[in-house]
Design a protein around this motif. Structure first.
Motif, PDB file in Angstrom:
ATOM      1  N   VAL A  50      81.200  32.924  19.475  1.00  0.00           N
ATOM      2  CA  VAL A  50      80.062  33.854  19.348  1.00  0.00           C
ATOM      3  C   VAL A  50      79.806  34.116  17.859  1.00  0.00           C
ATOM      4  O   VAL A  50      80.716  34.566  17.140  1.00  0.00           O
ATOM      5  N   GLU A  54      73.892  34.332  13.911  1.00  0.00           N
ATOM      6  CA  GLU A  54      72.964  33.246  14.279  1.00  0.00           C
ATOM      7  C   GLU A  54      72.180  33.584  15.535  1.00  0.00           C
ATOM      8  O   GLU A  54      71.431  32.756  16.065  1.00  0.00           O
ATOM      9  N   LEU A  55      72.379  34.790  16.037  1.00  0.00           N
ATOM     10  CA  LEU A  55      71.739  35.162  17.304  1.00  0.00           C
ATOM     11  C   LEU A  55      70.523  36.052  17.063  1.00  0.00           C
ATOM     12  O   LEU A  55      70.582  37.040  16.344  1.00  0.00           O
ATOM     13  N   ALA A  58      71.599  38.862  21.964  1.00  0.00           N
ATOM     14  CA  ALA A  58      72.875  38.467  22.589  1.00  0.00           C
ATOM     15  C   ALA A  58      72.907  38.769  24.082  1.00  0.00           C
ATOM     16  O   ALA A  58      73.926  38.600  24.744  1.00  0.00           O
ATOM     17  N   GLY A 171      71.239  40.749  18.315  1.00  0.00           N
ATOM     18  CA  GLY A 171      71.608  39.635  17.430  1.00  0.00           C
ATOM     19  C   GLY A 171      71.435  40.084  15.990  1.00  0.00           C
ATOM     20  O   GLY A 171      70.695  41.032  15.707  1.00  0.00           O
ATOM     21  N   ARG A 173      70.695  37.822  13.456  1.00  0.00           N
ATOM     22  CA  ARG A 173      70.045  36.761  12.670  1.00  0.00           C
ATOM     23  C   ARG A 173      69.113  37.407  11.646  1.00  0.00           C
ATOM     24  O   ARG A 173      68.424  38.385  11.951  1.00  0.00           O
TER      25      ARG A 173
END
Lengths: 176, 176, 176
Positions: A50, A54-55, A58, A171, A173
């Motif tokens: 995980v 980069e998410l 989630a 996330g 990101r």
């Protein structure tokens, strides 16, 4: 200053602090005891890698289970939600503590904060550190929220404002 | 307000806060360092299913060990007791923190509260999150208790009032 | 009192609180969000028996890794350091909290304290309680430090004063 019983009742009666539903045993000596809500979240996968940075989101990593019973296997965690929807004043901060009885059974939570001005159900990570399965029930008092006066005012304006039910992580990101 | 060194000494000298035994290095910059007592508790069973809501009492689930050494296997927890019997003023709340040195070895405790007006030895869950066995000793400073002024007074009146030695959890039958 | 956004900015602008480097998003509603630094520490051995009371120094038990990415395997922990070097006023205490988003991914820290008068990078134990590997990145906000006014002044004078980079635990020989 940590708000004691009478101060908490004053905040609630003046509407500056909202706790809904409010049970007769919610306000304690030095804080609020909040209850387990009717759903929890667990990871949908094991053995994955995980990478929050980069998410975008989630949510897909988690399975949300509607249930009146929460079965936590040994050395695993669940995300619980409080039954209560709370609305914090803009000059009071909540410090999340675990009810001492549940700590004695082998459960752990991390120290986290409920910001001044936050409103919503509260999502809390609960870890079973014991070698036994532990079964909790909806409506059980589990989270002991200490309310501390702030010097200065602030209004939480983050992603989780107004969250309802158990809320998996966002996330990260673009942030890291 | 968190009570600093001089304020803590005042509370102790006026008898409003009791810490027994009180060692020369108990009162620190911003809190009390409390010591490991002479017994600990561990689950007597592994692989069981523990349902606090169905238990009258949970004492039978635990084994209490009298010892000057506490051996905590990897990824397991023990219930420790403080050597000290404390008596809290009715307007001061204790926040349980782990001594930073022990956190660096891989130990964890959950955030829990020592209520205003509580008296007794303090039982604390200590988890070994590391891949190594960690051995602690009786008399070792482990719990860093921060004392915070409360706004309003309150007197703890729960089950654990006056508890002596390591105290397993109560059952929660009838409560959830 | 917990210091809110404006109070924190005042402390920083008057130089009484130092946070270096200070990013635009470091000061939050009710605390500071501190970032992951460029190295972390893990145990160099598994299956060993660690006795802090018999150690002069524990540095040899740990491996320090310089990296922009921190890979934490399931049910394991790392020692992280903050990117920031902080200098605390003598009448303000820091309470270490985990950013709620990272708690929702399954990470845990223990409640620990940053004493009034402490200066240095902050070393924090971060545990991955999940069944998945979690990858964090240098520069990511992870530690939510709440700053609380103290009643009385105190100056931290312990071993970790002025620590730079991730700092493994000291040995406790002679102390217990």
């Amino acid at each position: 200053m940590i708000l004691a019983n009478d101060e908490l009742k004053k905040l609630i009666s003046t509407g500056r602090l909202k706790v809904d539903p409010l049970a007769p045993d919610t306000v304690r000596e030095n804080g609020l005891d909040l209850r387990i809500g009717g759903e929890y979240a667990i990871y949908a996968y094991e053995g994955a890698v995980v990478k929050p940075c980069e998410l975008e989101n989630a949510r897909h990593l988690f399975r949300i289970v509607k249930a009146d019973e929460v079965v936590i296997p040994p050395r695993n965690f669940v995300l619980l939600t409080t039954e209560e929807y709370v609305k914090m004043p803009d000059d009071v901060v909540g410090l999340a503590n675990l009810r001492s009885t549940l700590a004695r059974y082998g459960l752990v939570i991390p120290p986290t904060v409920v910001d001044a001005g936050f409103e919503g159900n509260i999502t809390i990570e609960v870890v079973n550190e014991s070698p036994n399965t532990i079964v909790l029930k909806r409506g059980m008092r589990f989270l002991h929220l200490i309310l501390v006066k702030a010097e200065g005012r602030a209004l939480y304006s983050g992603t989780y404002q107004g969250q309802r039910g158990v809320t998996p992580p966002k996330g990260l990101r673009g942030e890291c």
